[in-house]
Design a protein around this motif. Structure first.
Motif, short mmCIF file in Angstrom:
data_model
loop_
_atom_site.label_atom_id
_atom_site.label_comp_id
_atom_site.label_asym_id
_atom_site.label_seq_id
_atom_site.Cartn_x
_atom_site.Cartn_y
_atom_site.Cartn_z
N PHE A 144 -8.28 5.50 2.54
CA PHE A 144 -7.45 6.62 2.06
C PHE A 144 -6.16 6.77 2.86
O PHE A 144 -5.30 7.58 2.51
CB PHE A 144 -8.25 7.93 2.10
N GLU A 145 -6.01 6.00 3.96
CA GLU A 145 -4.84 6.20 4.82
C GLU A 145 -3.55 5.66 4.22
O GLU A 145 -2.46 6.20 4.46
CB GLU A 145 -5.08 5.52 6.18
N GLU A 146 -3.63 4.59 3.44
CA GLU A 146 -2.41 3.95 2.94
C GLU A 146 -1.57 4.92 2.11
O GLU A 146 -0.36 5.05 2.32
CB GLU A 146 -2.77 2.71 2.11
N ASP A 147 -2.21 5.62 1.17
CA ASP A 147 -1.47 6.56 0.32
C ASP A 147 -0.89 7.70 1.16
O ASP A 147 0.25 8.14 0.93
CB ASP A 147 -2.37 7.13 -0.77
N PHE A 148 -1.66 8.19 2.13
CA PHE A 148 -1.19 9.28 2.98
C PHE A 148 0.11 8.88 3.68
O PHE A 148 1.08 9.64 3.70
CB PHE A 148 -2.27 9.62 4.02
N TYR A 149 0.14 7.68 4.25
CA TYR A 149 1.33 7.24 4.98
C TYR A 149 2.49 6.93 4.05
O TYR A 149 3.64 7.26 4.33
CB TYR A 149 1.00 6.02 5.84
N ARG A 150 2.20 6.28 2.95
CA ARG A 150 3.29 5.90 2.03
C ARG A 150 3.99 7.13 1.46
O ARG A 150 5.21 7.12 1.27
CB ARG A 150 2.74 5.01 0.91
N GLU A 151 3.22 8.17 1.20
CA GLU A 151 3.83 9.40 0.70
C GLU A 151 4.79 10.01 1.73
O GLU A 151 5.72 10.73 1.37
CB GLU A 151 2.74 10.41 0.34
N ALA A 172 5.89 2.48 5.95
CA ALA A 172 5.49 1.21 5.36
C ALA A 172 4.05 0.91 5.80
O ALA A 172 3.81 0.48 6.93
CB ALA A 172 6.43 0.09 5.81
N ALA A 173 3.09 1.18 4.93
CA ALA A 173 1.67 1.09 5.29
C ALA A 173 0.93 0.14 4.36
O ALA A 173 1.29 -0.03 3.20
CB ALA A 173 1.02 2.47 5.24
N ARG A 174 -0.12 -0.47 4.91
CA ARG A 174 -0.97 -1.34 4.11
C ARG A 174 -2.42 -1.19 4.57
O ARG A 174 -2.69 -1.23 5.78
CB ARG A 174 -0.55 -2.81 4.26
N TYR A 175 -3.32 -0.98 3.63
CA TYR A 175 -4.75 -0.99 3.96
C TYR A 175 -5.20 -2.45 4.05
O TYR A 175 -5.17 -3.17 3.06
CB TYR A 175 -5.56 -0.25 2.90
#
Length: 383
Positions: free
Chosen positions: A147-154, A158-161
């Motif tokens: 669930f972290e990727e969406d949190f950071y991208r919002e 620049a995040a990737r799970y």
């Protein structure tokens, strides 16, 4: 000095050292010309990383625990920043320990060194305001919780799970009997695993309550064997001294915490990565934790999530019991283990929840995917 690209790697506690070592191995497999230096533990050293500082230098938790070590921590941070200024690494890989690594990232940013951050700070749980700092300082956030990727991208990061490295660090599922044989334990004896943590502050605050619960359970179950995996950061004597006078004679195993859980009928586990590892072993467990009162009060004011245990956060519900602070009494712990020990609805429901968590984490290969993201940073780096 070699003209081959260098990468700065900075990891703290045992789990971060393990994750970083796997990432270094994956990078070397793709780019044998890379060399690595920085801070870490025995796993990074085994990968041939030039360690300027040991991970133990910054391995503390909690406000009251960290205060006496601040001068040395600042020395280490300054030393790593100076080494980066001199060597000009192609990029930096910062692993976990956010209070240290985000400050170091600020220094690296001023030097123009790209930063990949592996094992995201849990800012979605508390101190969410730090996401703006992360967006400014981190070039690539490599997340290990889905669930972290969406949190950071919002938030513009620049995040990737990349997946959870824990999935491949724990052994394949097997029976408790098979794990007991593997560890050289009496195969038929009922088994309780105690995982008190890898920091001395955890041993002092958590293990005595675990021992108290074990004393009660041993009295109720003749022949019960109590097994404790000992982290490389902890002396065996520190573990044994907490059992003195209890009448419980623990079996100590060097490391191998997931296998110890696999060998158990139930486990009592300090919150953290170890609790997720234990959950992936598909054994009933109780998660416990205690910090200083000041640390706890500050943490409660800032906490934004309903659960502390990673297993419960991933399931988005209470799969395993959490006994924290004053609730972490020998009586409460023993009561939860007693409820989960035998076949029945509570045990079955927990095991179904743990299986669901395992499925949510996805496939193995986190280090490989993380390495691919790190390599994307290298062409633009100054080498």
């Amino acid at each position: 000095m070699s003209s081959a690209p260098q990468i700065l790697v900075v990891a703290g506690e045992a789990s971060g050292d393990a994750h970083a070592a796997e990432l270094v191995a994956a990078l070397r497999a793709r780019r044998p010309d890379l060399s690595f230096f920085g801070m870490g533990g025995s796993r990074l050293a085994a990968q041939g990383v030039e360690l300027l500082y040991g991970a133990h230098e910054v391995n503390v938790m909690g406000i009251t625990e960290v205060l006496p070590k601040i001068p040395r921590i600042l020395q280490v941070m300054g030393g790593l920043a100076r080494a980066a200024a001199e060597r000009r690494p192609a990029c930096a890989i910062l692993v976990d320990i956010p209070d240290f690594n985000l400050r170091l990232a600020a220094r690296l940013k001023k030097l123009g060194i790209p930063v990949a951050y592996y094992v995201s700070p849990m800012i979605w749980a508390w101190r969410r305001g730090r996401v703006k700092t992360i967006a400014r300082l981190v070039d690539r956030m490599l997340c290990i919780l889905p669930f972290e990727e969406d949190f950071y991208r919002e938030a513009g990061v620049a995040a990737r799970y990349v997946g959870s490295p824990v999935v491949e660090q724990v052994p394949a599922p097997a029976s408790a009997l098979a794990f007991r044989q593997k560890l050289g334990l009496p195969p038929e004896a009922p088994t309780l695993a105690l995982l008190p943590g890898s920091r001395m502050s955890e041993i002092r605050r958590i293990l005595p309550s675990m021992v108290g619960a074990a004393k009660t359970l041993v009295a109720e179950r003749p022949g019960l064997q109590v097994v404790v995996p000992v982290a490389p950061t902890i002396a065996r004597e520190e573990i044994l001294s907490r059992f003195e006078g209890s009448g419980v004679r623990p079996i100590l195993v060097e490391g191998r915490a997931p296998e110890v859980v696999g060998a158990s009928d139930a486990a009592i586990v300090a919150s953290g990565t170890a609790a997720l590892e234990a959950g992936l072993m598909q054994r009933p467990l109780v998660v416990v934790y205690r910090v200083s009162l000041l640390t706890y009060l500050v943490g409660r004011m800032m906490l934004k999530v309903a659960h502390v245990a990673l297993v419960n956060l991933l399931a988005n519900r209470r799969v395993v019991p959490e006994l924290l602070q004053g609730d972490m009494t020998p009586e409460r712990i023993a009561g939860e283990i007693r409820r989960l020990w035998v076949p029945g609805a509570p045990r079955d429901e927990m095991l179904r929840g743990l299986e669901e968590v395992r499925t949510r984490l996805g496939e193995s290969g986190a280090a490989t995917r993380a390495a691919e993201s790190v390599l994307e940073l290298l062409p633009a780096a100054k080498v």
